[in-house]
Design a protein around this motif. Sequence first.
Motif, PDB file in Angstrom:
ATOM      1  N   PHE A 131      -2.714  -3.619   3.641  1.00 12.20           N
ATOM      2  CA  PHE A 131      -2.105  -3.237   2.374  1.00 12.20           C
ATOM      3  C   PHE A 131      -2.869  -2.110   1.686  1.00 12.20           C
ATOM      4  O   PHE A 131      -2.274  -1.287   0.991  1.00 12.20           O
ATOM      5  N   TYR A 172      -1.483   0.913   3.348  1.00 17.78           N
ATOM      6  CA  TYR A 172      -0.143   1.209   2.830  1.00 17.78           C
ATOM      7  C   TYR A 172      -0.238   1.898   1.478  1.00 17.78           C
ATOM      8  O   TYR A 172       0.479   2.858   1.199  1.00 17.78           O
ATOM      9  N   GLN A 173      -1.144   1.406   0.637  1.00 16.00           N
ATOM     10  CA  GLN A 173      -1.316   2.007  -0.681  1.00 16.00           C
ATOM     11  C   GLN A 173      -1.755   3.467  -0.555  1.00 16.00           C
ATOM     12  O   GLN A 173      -1.211   4.339  -1.230  1.00 16.00           O
ATOM     13  N   PHE A 177       1.222  -2.541  -3.581  1.00 14.12           N
ATOM     14  CA  PHE A 177       0.384  -2.702  -2.387  1.00 14.12           C
ATOM     15  C   PHE A 177      -1.073  -2.895  -2.789  1.00 14.12           C
ATOM     16  O   PHE A 177      -1.792  -3.698  -2.196  1.00 14.12           O
ATOM     17  N   GLN A 179      -3.420  -6.156  -2.011  1.00 18.12           N
ATOM     18  CA  GLN A 179      -4.737  -6.046  -1.375  1.00 18.12           C
ATOM     19  C   GLN A 179      -5.777  -6.805  -2.187  1.00 18.12           C
ATOM     20  O   GLN A 179      -6.597  -7.540  -1.637  1.00 18.12           O
TER      21      GLN A 179
END
Length: 101
Positions: free
Chosen positions: A73, A76-77, A28, A32
Amino acid sequence: MATKNAPGAEQLDMKEVLSSVDAASGLFGHAQESFADIAVLFKAIAAASGSNSLAGRLSRLGEDLCGELGGDFEQYQCDFNELTCRYTSEMAGSAEASNGD
């Protein structure tokens, strides 16, 4: 690897699951960064194009989209990093408790 729990059923190996979650977190982060790099290209196209030209408008659209997706992203990370830290701590605590420490 999963270990046999009962005939036909497998128990999850939590270390393997956490390793996969941690790997996903890294992917992720890579996504990004890729969106940020692509946004730079769109920004350069916008700067080289007229502000009202089709290329300029499309490049600004692409830049905005990359910013939104890159932000998604990045979140999400962060979420996956938090899960990895939380479950790793819980597993360490469970291991200590089962060892009588």
